[in-house]
Design a protein around this motif. Sequence first.
Motif, short mmCIF file in Angstrom:
data_model
loop_
_atom_site.label_atom_id
_atom_site.label_comp_id
_atom_site.label_asym_id
_atom_site.label_seq_id
_atom_site.Cartn_x
_atom_site.Cartn_y
_atom_site.Cartn_z
N ILE A 51 0.99 -1.20 0.11
CA ILE A 51 0.22 -0.03 -0.11
C ILE A 51 0.96 1.34 0.06
N LYS A 52 0.55 2.19 -1.00
CA LYS A 52 1.53 3.35 -0.96
C LYS A 52 0.50 4.71 -0.80
N LEU A 53 1.11 5.37 0.00
CA LEU A 53 0.65 6.71 0.46
C LEU A 53 1.38 7.99 -0.14
N THR A 54 0.76 9.00 -0.88
CA THR A 54 1.65 10.32 -1.50
C THR A 54 0.73 11.28 -1.00
N ALA A 55 1.21 12.33 -0.21
CA ALA A 55 0.76 13.73 -0.05
C ALA A 55 1.51 14.56 -1.02
N ASP A 56 0.70 14.96 -1.77
CA ASP A 56 1.04 16.09 -2.66
C ASP A 56 0.39 17.54 -2.37
N LYS A 57 1.38 18.23 -1.64
CA LYS A 57 0.97 19.59 -1.20
C LYS A 57 0.69 20.69 -2.29
N ALA A 58 1.61 20.63 -3.41
CA ALA A 58 1.46 21.45 -4.74
C ALA A 58 0.11 21.16 -5.15
N ASN A 59 -0.61 19.88 -5.36
CA ASN A 59 -1.88 19.84 -5.80
C ASN A 59 -2.82 19.62 -4.85
N ASN A 60 -2.70 19.57 -3.72
CA ASN A 60 -3.45 19.53 -2.34
C ASN A 60 -4.46 17.95 -2.63
N THR A 61 -3.52 17.03 -2.92
CA THR A 61 -4.14 15.78 -2.88
C THR A 61 -3.42 14.88 -2.19
N LEU A 62 -4.06 13.85 -1.61
CA LEU A 62 -3.54 12.58 -0.78
C LEU A 62 -4.05 11.19 -1.76
N THR A 63 -3.04 10.50 -1.65
CA THR A 63 -3.31 9.17 -2.67
C THR A 63 -2.94 8.03 -1.98
N ILE A 64 -3.62 7.04 -2.19
CA ILE A 64 -3.76 5.81 -1.57
C ILE A 64 -3.97 4.83 -2.56
N GLU A 65 -2.81 4.06 -2.68
CA GLU A 65 -2.84 3.26 -3.77
C GLU A 65 -2.46 1.84 -3.24
N ASP A 66 -3.02 0.80 -3.65
CA ASP A 66 -2.83 -0.62 -3.41
C ASP A 66 -2.39 -1.42 -4.69
N SER A 67 -1.96 -2.58 -4.39
CA SER A 67 -1.50 -3.46 -5.51
C SER A 67 -2.44 -4.81 -5.47
N GLY A 68 -3.73 -4.43 -4.89
CA GLY A 68 -4.80 -5.55 -4.70
C GLY A 68 -5.49 -6.00 -5.87
N ILE A 69 -6.59 -6.71 -5.71
CA ILE A 69 -7.28 -7.37 -6.57
C ILE A 69 -7.93 -6.27 -7.67
N GLY A 70 -7.96 -5.11 -7.32
CA GLY A 70 -8.67 -4.13 -8.20
C GLY A 70 -10.12 -4.30 -8.70
N MET A 71 -10.68 -3.32 -9.47
CA MET A 71 -12.13 -3.43 -9.77
C MET A 71 -12.57 -3.42 -11.18
N THR A 72 -13.45 -4.11 -11.61
CA THR A 72 -13.77 -4.06 -12.99
C THR A 72 -14.50 -2.82 -13.17
N ARG A 107 -6.20 3.13 -7.00
CA ARG A 107 -5.72 4.15 -6.51
C ARG A 107 -6.54 5.19 -6.37
N ILE A 108 -6.74 5.50 -5.23
CA ILE A 108 -7.73 6.56 -4.84
C ILE A 108 -7.18 7.97 -4.46
N VAL A 109 -7.60 8.99 -5.31
CA VAL A 109 -6.87 10.42 -5.09
C VAL A 109 -7.97 11.39 -4.54
N LEU A 110 -7.70 11.73 -3.09
CA LEU A 110 -8.46 12.55 -2.52
C LEU A 110 -8.28 14.02 -2.81
N HIS A 111 -9.25 14.80 -3.26
CA HIS A 111 -8.87 16.28 -3.58
C HIS A 111 -9.39 16.94 -2.10
N LEU A 112 -8.46 17.26 -1.43
CA LEU A 112 -8.78 17.83 -0.11
C LEU A 112 -9.57 19.23 0.06
N LYS A 113 -10.25 19.36 1.08
CA LYS A 113 -11.00 20.43 1.20
C LYS A 113 -9.89 21.45 1.76
N GLU A 114 -10.18 22.85 1.69
CA GLU A 114 -9.24 23.87 2.09
C GLU A 114 -8.83 23.65 3.68
#
Length: 673
Positions: A31-52, A138-145
Motif C-alpha cells: 500500500i502506497k501513500l502520497t501527500a502532494d501539497k502542490a496539488n492538494n491531494t492525498l493518494t492511497i494506492e494498493d496492488s490488490g485485486i482491483g475493480m472492473t 488508486r484513490i486520489v482525495l482532492h482535499l478541502k481547504e
Amino acid sequence: MISNASDALDKIRYQSLTDSSVLDTEPELQIKLTADKANNTLTIEDSGIGMTKVDLVNNLGTIAKSGTKAFMEALSAGADISMIGQFGVGFYSAYLVADKVEVTSKHNDDDAHVWSSEAGGSFTVVKAEDPGFNRGTRIVLHLKEDMSEYLEEKRVKELVKKHSEFIGFPIKLYTEKTTEKEVTDDEDDDEEDADDDDKPKVEEVDDEEDAKKEKKTKKIKEVSHEWEHLNNTKPIWMRKPDDVSQDEYVAFYKSVSNDWEEHAAVKHFSVEGQLEFRAILFTPKRAPFDMFDGGSKKKHNHIKLYVRRVFIMDNCEDILPEWLQFVRGIVDSEDLPLNISRETLQQNKILRVIKKNLVKKCIEMFNDLTENEDAYKKFYEAFSKNLKLGIHEDSTNRAKIAKLLRYHSTKSGEEMTSLDDYVGRMDDKQPGIYYVTGESKRAVETSPFLERLKKKGYEVLFMVDPIDEYAVQQLKEFEGKKLISATKEGLEIEEDEDEKKAFEEAKTKAESLCKLMKEVLDDKVEKVVVSSRLADSPCVLVTGEYGWTANMERIMKAQALRDATQSSYMSSKKTMEINPQNSIIVALREKAEADQSDKTVKDLIWLLYDTSLLTSGFSLDEPATFASRIHRLVKLGLSIDDDGADGDDDEMDDLPPLDGDDENEESAMEQVD
C-alpha cells in the motif's frame, strides 16, 4: 481507506493460492501513500485485486445515487449491521476531508477505469488509457481547504501508526528527505592550487593553518524522495508463543505502551471455538502515577482492541475491569464486525466473553510471577492495591485473587506471608484466620488487641493498607477458614479449665467496677465488660462485629466528601473491655469498693477511657480535656496545689479536683500506688 486496501490485497493473495499467475501482473503486494501539497491531494494506492468497471459502478455508485437510502432500506429489511461495509459507507468517509474523489482501478479481467464524483449525487466512470500501474486501485482525495493537515507527513504517520500499524502488508509513505552535504569551497581550492605552485611556502605553513584550510567547506542542502516503510512492527500475536523471542516481546511491549522499561510478565494466548481471538497481555514493572486518580471519572485501560489487525479503539471500558487497568496489551478478534459502532460494541456479548477470558489469563500471569519470589515482591509492591480492589469488586474471581495477597504477620518477620502459608501453619484448634487493621505495621505490632493471641501462639495478619478495610469486608473466608478481626466483639480464644476458672473468678470480682465505669462514661460506651483478649494492658475499646473498626472510622473521617449522617450510623457504639488481672484495674476496683464516691476514681476512669481510645486506634474527641487531666496528674506528681485556676471552663465540670489538696493527707497518686 487502508483497511479497504488491505482487504483488496488479501483477496488477490487468496486467489494466488490456487492460481499463482494472478500475481504476474504485479508480484509485490503493498500500500502506497502520497501527500502532494502542490496539488492538494492525498493518494492511497494498493496492488490488490482491483475493480472492473461493473465493480466500480456497483460498489462505489450505490450511495452516490441514493444517499443513505439503500443502506437504511436494507437495515429496515433486517440486514445485520455488520453488513455495513457492503454499502460503501467506509469508502464514503473520504468526503469528510475531500470535496472530490477519483478512483482508478485495474482488475486482471478488465481494462483500467476511473470513477470520479464530487458527492453531489452523480458520478462518472471512464476508461483510463494509462493508469500507471498493472493491477490494483488508486484513490486520489482532492482535499478541502481546511483539511490540509492530512498532507503533513507527521499527521499521516500518526494515523497509520494508530490504526494500521499491524496491517499485514507494507504501508509506504512517499517522503521528502533533506540532507546537508559538505562540499569544498571552490575559492579555497584555487588558493590551495596556488600554494602548491610555490613549494617552499607549503613547507613553512604549520599544521594548524593546514588544518584550517582543509576545513574550509560549505554545506549545501540536497532534497531526495524515498518510500518510507511505516508499519515495521509485526503483529507478533499472530505467531505461536514458542516462536517469539523475549527481545521481540520487549520491543512489542515498548511500542504499544511507550514505556522505557521492559515488562515484568507477559501472557500470549489464543482462544478458539465458538469465539476466536488472540491476545498478548503485559504486566508493567511499575504502576502509573495516575492509576487511582480520583479527579478523573474516565476509566483508563491500556488494552488496544483490533479486529482482524485493524485498530478499533483503545479506551473500551468493558474489556477489562477497573482493578486490572494497569495491564497493557492488545486483543485481536476475528468475530467482531469491523465497522461496528462504539455504542453497539459496549453491548456486544462477544466482548463479555473476551473480558471473562482476559481476567482469567491475567490471574494466570500473576500466578506465574509468584514462582519468582523477587519478581513477585516487586509486582506486589506496585500493584497490591489493584489486587485488593479486585477482592472488593470481582466476586467471581475473589478466591483466586485471595491467593495472590501477601501480608506481614506476627510470625512473618520482615517478609510477607500468603494466606495459603498462614493456613498451612495454623493449629487445628484455631477457629479462623486472625487479622488486625491499623494505620501502620509499627502501630499494630504493639496493639493491645494482640496480647492474648500472641501468648497463645496464634499468628495475626497485619492489614495496614486503607483498602484492606474494604477488601476484608468482602473476603469473609479463605479455604473454608473464617477471617476474624482481633479488634471487634465476639473474639473467642480457646482456654483450658484452669484459665476458665481464673477468668470467671476475676469476672465476678470486677462486675461492680464494670457497672461503675459504665455509669461514669455514660453514652461514650455501650457497655463495659471483662475481656479475655488482654494479657498486659488494663483496657481496650472494641467495636461491634458489623460496624466500622477504629481504622475504618479514621479512614472515613478523612474522606473529603464524606456524609456525616453515614458516619454516625456506621460508627458503632464502643464496648470497653477491661483486664481484671491487670494491677491498675485491681487497684481501681479496690479503691472504688472502699469509696464509690471517691473523686479520684472518676478521673482515673476517664483517663483510662482516653488512653484506650488512643491505643485502640481511635482519635480523641476532646484532646484539650484529655490534656487537662494529664496536667492535673503531673501536678499531683510534682506536689503542686491545684487551685482550680485551669478548671474554670464548663468542660472541666466533669473533672473534680483530685484528692491531695490537704497537705496532711496522703496524695492521690500515692493512694493509687
